[in-house]
Structure formats: C-alpha cells, structure tokens
Scaffold this motif. Structure first.
Motif, PDB file in Angstrom:
ATOM      1  N   MET A 198      33.934  22.482  83.024  1.00 35.13           N
ATOM      2  CA  MET A 198      35.010  22.526  84.015  1.00 35.13           C
ATOM      3  C   MET A 198      36.014  23.585  83.623  1.00 35.13           C
ATOM      4  N   GLN A 199      36.517  24.280  84.607  1.00 37.96           N
ATOM      5  CA  GLN A 199      37.641  25.180  84.389  1.00 37.96           C
ATOM      6  C   GLN A 199      38.658  24.949  85.496  1.00 37.96           C
ATOM      7  N   GLY A 200      39.928  25.085  85.127  1.00 37.22           N
ATOM      8  CA  GLY A 200      40.933  24.796  86.124  1.00 37.22           C
ATOM      9  C   GLY A 200      42.324  25.188  85.686  1.00 37.22           C
ATOM     10  N   GLU A 259      40.177  13.239  89.341  1.00 34.16           N
ATOM     11  CA  GLU A 259      39.385  12.601  90.390  1.00 34.16           C
ATOM     12  C   GLU A 259      37.997  13.224  90.464  1.00 34.16           C
ATOM     13  N   LEU A 260      37.920  14.524  90.261  1.00 34.32           N
ATOM     14  CA  LEU A 260      36.633  15.214  90.292  1.00 34.32           C
ATOM     15  C   LEU A 260      35.728  14.706  89.177  1.00 34.32           C
ATOM     16  N   ILE A 261      36.271  14.571  87.971  1.00 37.71           N
ATOM     17  CA  ILE A 261      35.504  14.033  86.847  1.00 37.71           C
ATOM     18  C   ILE A 261      35.021  12.618  87.165  1.00 37.71           C
ATOM     19  N   TRP A 262      35.896  11.805  87.738  1.00 34.71           N
ATOM     20  CA  TRP A 262      35.534  10.420  88.047  1.00 34.71           C
ATOM     21  C   TRP A 262      34.417  10.362  89.080  1.00 34.71           C
ATOM     22  N   GLN A 263      34.469  11.200  90.099  1.00 31.27           N
ATOM     23  CA  GLN A 263      33.442  11.201  91.133  1.00 31.27           C
ATOM     24  C   GLN A 263      32.065  11.552  90.563  1.00 31.27           C
ATOM     25  N   ILE A 264      32.052  12.426  89.560  1.00 31.19           N
ATOM     26  CA  ILE A 264      30.773  12.892  89.030  1.00 31.19           C
ATOM     27  C   ILE A 264      30.262  11.995  87.905  1.00 31.19           C
ATOM     28  N   THR A 265      31.139  11.521  87.035  1.00 30.50           N
ATOM     29  CA  THR A 265      30.689  10.801  85.841  1.00 30.50           C
ATOM     30  C   THR A 265      31.046   9.318  85.842  1.00 30.50           C
ATOM     31  N   GLY A 266      32.027   8.925  86.632  1.00 31.12           N
ATOM     32  CA  GLY A 266      32.513   7.555  86.566  1.00 31.12           C
ATOM     33  C   GLY A 266      33.527   7.343  85.457  1.00 31.12           C
ATOM     34  N   TRP A 267      33.909   8.421  84.765  1.00 29.51           N
ATOM     35  CA  TRP A 267      34.887   8.340  83.686  1.00 29.51           C
ATOM     36  C   TRP A 267      36.291   8.571  84.231  1.00 29.51           C
ATOM     37  N   PRO A 326      42.406  11.590  81.972  1.00 23.79           N
ATOM     38  CA  PRO A 326      43.649  12.204  82.466  1.00 23.79           C
ATOM     39  C   PRO A 326      43.678  13.705  82.184  1.00 23.79           C
ATOM     40  N   ILE A 327      42.845  14.443  82.883  1.00 24.62           N
ATOM     41  CA  ILE A 327      42.645  15.864  82.599  1.00 24.62           C
ATOM     42  C   ILE A 327      43.945  16.650  82.689  1.00 24.62           C
ATOM     43  N   LEU A 333      46.094  16.180  79.509  1.00 25.96           N
ATOM     44  CA  LEU A 333      45.530  16.430  78.188  1.00 25.96           C
ATOM     45  C   LEU A 333      46.044  17.702  77.501  1.00 25.96           C
ATOM     46  N   PRO A 334      46.317  18.795  78.212  1.00 29.05           N
ATOM     47  CA  PRO A 334      46.848  19.970  77.504  1.00 29.05           C
ATOM     48  C   PRO A 334      48.130  19.684  76.724  1.00 29.05           C
ATOM     49  N   ILE A 335      48.935  18.737  77.196  1.00 33.20           N
ATOM     50  CA  ILE A 335      50.148  18.341  76.489  1.00 33.20           C
ATOM     51  C   ILE A 335      49.829  17.287  75.434  1.00 33.20           C
ATOM     52  N   TRP A 336      49.075  16.286  75.829  1.00 32.91           N
ATOM     53  CA  TRP A 336      48.823  15.148  74.951  1.00 32.91           C
ATOM     54  C   TRP A 336      47.991  15.506  73.729  1.00 32.91           C
TER      55      TRP A 336
END
Length: 209
Positions: A96-98, A119-127, A130-131, A134-137
């Motif tokens: 993924m890139q974004g 939401e995109l990750i969830w639709q594809i993997t079910g996971w 919090p994308i 994450l860059p901050i966390w």
C-alpha cells in the motif's frame, strides 16, 4: 474480482501464515537505567523525524481471527508512506502507498483505491489497522490532548490517544533503543478493548534518514 471472492482468497493465505508463524514472540532488552531524557525535547525530536523506515513483524489478534503475523516494512517520507506485508516465506500479502488524501492497495495482482486507508485494509483483509495514525504512533509520539504515561527514562511507555477516530485504542511501548542518538521504540502493542483487538509491532530495524 469481487471483494467477497478476494476476501476468501486472502483468508486462505492468512491461514497458511498462521500455521507457519505460531511462534511469533517478541523479546526486548531493558535500556540502561542511567538514561534520563527531557521528555519535551524528546517529543520535539520525534516530531522532527519525518523520513524513516522500519522493518520487522506485525501480529494481529481479534475474536474473529486467531493470532496471525506477517513481515512488515513501512517507509515514511513526510506525508507519504509505503507499507508492505509478506508471509514468512516472502510471499507478498499486500502493498500500500498513500498520504492524507487516500491510498492505493495492491494484492493478488489486483489494485484498489480509496480515501480511507484503514477501511481499505479492512475490506481486503478483515484486519482493523489504524493506518492513518501509525506514522505518529510508531515513533512513540503523542499529540495534544493525548493521555500519556512516561517511563522513568523520559519516553512514553503508554499512550491513550484523543483524536476523534482513535477512541478505544491504548498503546504500550517498550524495548527502546537509540538510532542516530534518538531513542525509538522497538516493540509496540496496540489494544482496542471494546473490539477485543490486539496488534503487536516488533521492529527489528529502524532506518532514520
């Protein structure tokens, strides 16, 4: 390819990952007790860190899915990020890139785009990942309004974020080590008690540019 069919294929692939990675365990080394950071200065240094990369492993556990893990690579350049997840055998699960405007995800020779990366990750993997946060966390950085617990060394050991899309998340940080004179976490556990989700990120390599 429909999301339903692709989701079935991804779940089958995750089953293989699960069988091969039951031993996902992370260990940490206690930092020297003489470390005594100025927490405010440390947070400023983390805020200024805008070009970095990590390599390691990501583990995910939820009521619907038993513990699964994958190799993780995340590269951050200002507001642009690149994420890749692979099986322990090196097979690509997804990439993924974004940025703040949206994301593009590639998996199984298919490409998907969306304004909401999580939401995109969830639709594809079910996971549930919090994308956007994450860059901050990942860095151990807090934002205004967050509730934090500081370790005796001066870095954050626990974070309860306050943003509108962060409700329910609690992060625990450990295994700090210096990278270019900056103390960075090498183990992060994200828990969402309401959804009964746990995400474990073990960083093997930090690259600070």
């Amino acid at each position: 390819m429909t999301f339903h069919y692709f989701h079935f294929k991804v779940q089958a692939r995750w089953l293989i990952v699960l069988l091969l990675s039951l031993g996902f365990v992370s260990c940490s080394t206690r930092p020297p007790e003489q470390v005594d950071l100025n927490s405010q200065q440390h947070q400023v240094a983390l805020a200024n860190l805008s070009h970095w990369q990590i390599r390691g492993r990501l583990g995910f556990k939820s009521p619907e899915q038993k513990t699964q893990s994958a190799s993780l690579s995340w590269s951050q350049n200002l507001n642009e990020y690149q994420l890749s997840l692979n099986t322990i055998l090196g097979t690509s699960i997804l990439s993924m890139q974004g940025n703040e405007q949206g994301a593009t995800l590639k998996a199984d020779d298919e490409t998907y785009t969306g304004a909401n990366a999580s939401e995109l990750i969830w639709q594809i993997t079910g996971w549930t990942l919090p994308i956007e946060q994450l860059p901050i966390w990942i860095k151990g950085k807090s934002l205004a309004g967050d509730k934090v617990v500081l370790a005796q060394q001066g870095w954050i050991s626990q974070l309860q974020p306050s943003c509108s899309t962060c409700s329910g998340w609690i992060l625990d940080y450990s295994a700090y080590a210096t990278v270019n004179q900056l103390w960075l976490p090498h183990k992060i556990v994200l828990r969402h008690n309401l959804k009964q989700i746990q995400i474990t990120i073990k960083v093997n390599t930090w690259i600070v540019k």
